[in-house]
Enzyme design. Sequence first.
Site, short mmCIF file in Angstrom:
data_model
loop_
_atom_site.label_atom_id
_atom_site.label_comp_id
_atom_site.label_asym_id
_atom_site.label_seq_id
_atom_site.Cartn_x
_atom_site.Cartn_y
_atom_site.Cartn_z
N ASP A 62 38.53 90.66 43.07
CA ASP A 62 38.77 91.36 44.50
C ASP A 62 38.68 89.81 45.37
OD1 ASP A 62 39.59 93.55 43.75
OD2 ASP A 62 37.55 94.48 44.10
N HIS A 74 39.59 60.77 39.88
CA HIS A 74 39.48 61.84 40.32
C HIS A 74 38.56 62.86 39.75
CE1 HIS A 74 43.93 62.11 42.16
NE2 HIS A 74 43.10 61.21 42.94
N ASP A 82 33.04 59.61 47.22
CA ASP A 82 34.29 59.98 47.79
C ASP A 82 34.57 61.13 48.42
OD1 ASP A 82 36.84 60.08 48.87
OD2 ASP A 82 38.01 59.26 47.13
N ASP A 93 38.31 60.58 55.35
CA ASP A 93 38.23 60.38 53.85
C ASP A 93 37.56 59.01 53.60
OD1 ASP A 93 39.21 59.84 51.11
OD2 ASP A 93 41.26 59.69 51.76
N HIS A 142 45.64 52.13 41.83
CA HIS A 142 46.14 52.85 42.81
C HIS A 142 46.46 52.00 44.16
CE1 HIS A 142 42.16 52.69 44.94
NE2 HIS A 142 41.53 52.94 43.91
N HIS A 198 46.73 55.22 52.41
CA HIS A 198 47.87 56.39 52.79
C HIS A 198 47.51 56.94 54.19
CE1 HIS A 198 44.18 58.99 52.29
NE2 HIS A 198 43.85 58.58 51.19
N TYR A 203 38.09 49.21 38.71
CA TYR A 203 37.37 50.03 37.65
C TYR A 203 37.28 49.58 36.41
CZ TYR A 203 38.97 52.74 41.92
OH TYR A 203 38.92 53.04 43.30
N ARG A 251 34.65 51.69 44.81
CA ARG A 251 35.73 51.89 45.81
C ARG A 251 35.13 52.09 47.29
NH1 ARG A 251 38.40 55.54 43.75
NH2 ARG A 251 37.61 57.46 44.73
N1 GLY Z 1 39.87 61.29 48.73
C1 GLY Z 1 41.31 61.07 48.19
C2 GLY Z 1 41.84 59.71 48.45
O1 GLY Z 1 41.00 58.86 48.54
O2 GLY Z 1 42.97 59.33 48.49
MN MN Z 2 42.15 58.09 50.46
MN MN Z 3 39.10 59.16 49.18
#
Ligand code: GLY
Ligand code: MN
Ligand code: MN
Length: 422
Positions: A38, A234, A251, A262, A342, A346, A383, A401
């Site tokens: 529930d 992640h 992070d 972020d 990456h 963003h 990394y 990072r």
């Molecule tokens: N925490 C997600 C990113 O850094 O894009």
């Molecule tokens: Mn980010």
């Molecule tokens: Mn992040």
Amino acid sequence: MKIDRQTISKRIKKFTNLMEVNSAALFLSAEQIHRNSDVEHRFRQDSSFWYLTGFNEADSALLIIKTKKEISTIIFARPKDKEKEVWTGKRVGPDQLKKQTGFKESYEYKELETQLEKKIGGLSHFYFEFSGYNYVLLRSKILEIIKNKRIQNISSTQNLIGELRLIKEDNEIELMKKAAKISAEAHEIALRKTKAGMYEFQIEALIEGHFRENGANWAYPSIVAGGNNATILHYVNNDQKLHKGDLLLIDAGCEYEYYASDITRTFPIESKFTKPQEKIYGLVLKAQQKAIEQAHLKNVSFESVHLKALETLCTGLIDMGLLKGNLKSVLQKLTYRKFYMHKTSHWLGLDVHDVGSYQEPNSEGNSRILKPGMVITIEPGLYFDPEDISIPQEFRGIGVRIEDDILITKNGAEILTAKASK
Ligand code: GLY
Ligand code: MN
Ligand code: MN
């Protein structure tokens, strides 16, 4: 907090200016997601729906119709229901919602399909997200209705609403500053309180405890990654013990009144950097500084910020002997991707990876020029796979990072998260 009627009407006006004449746009709310038995997940409204309505209930929708003659705004919501409200909380109901938002018409949510049938005949454009995560069945039914009405042009709402959400209004910037402040404080607490022998989840608790104490929630599940775990982008298990001398990558960012922050910080656990850790950390920090300097310049592109960080990282890796060849060949052959897989930035806003095209509108794919009111992250990292024997042993398992949130301003850029130590 509510979004006032004036703000809603200003946003709707801007949005409808972008719509073609003789078109409709449909936005669905988020869906209440069941967890188990529930138990339900905490409800979080769809960002664009929130942006245009300030209404935070599930099972609601907004239909906007633009013809030569007029603009109609039609909102759908769950009806008032005394019995249900006892269990799950007050509902605004369609009538009150109409008053609250200033929209022209309101109906019960169950009438959405019937009203669509009635209202969209003869239109030539329809804006809608057909492939959302929520209301999958309803979305396909809506597509059927649109097809049956022989509407020629069907396109996503993302491009239009993205143009609006990309440039933050003053009130949005205030909320983003608050979110950034809470998150920066949480990172400071983590830095101060982390000790060897603690578990990653204990650091997570400290951080998220600070979010909740300040009326915020996480904007995405916190990554608290000790040692080798920092090389998993992640990583969210957060269940391992922390060891003295290892790096800890955190992070974590909160969402305050719907707006995200972020932040990533990386530091050695109860010790000083070892030489290899220091080299990598120093290089990532330098790449971030170069990228931030780039963002300070006028009329630079989104991509150029990434390129600054990338070139700095690659040059450093070549100098350390970790990449072979010269900068040009490393960039061409993408050999850096083994260590940096990456992008650097963003958009940030209501969503942590916010909407908005990364390309200039009406261009042939040119990267977006940064303008005042845009908010980006700058988050280079490196990394080193702990199991890759082609990497010198001293670097294996290192993950670094560093991430900050940057508001583009008239005079350059403002780092919203500067209070978190680097
Ligand atoms: N925490 C997600 C990113 O850094 O894009
Ligand atoms: Mn980010
Ligand atoms: Mn992040």
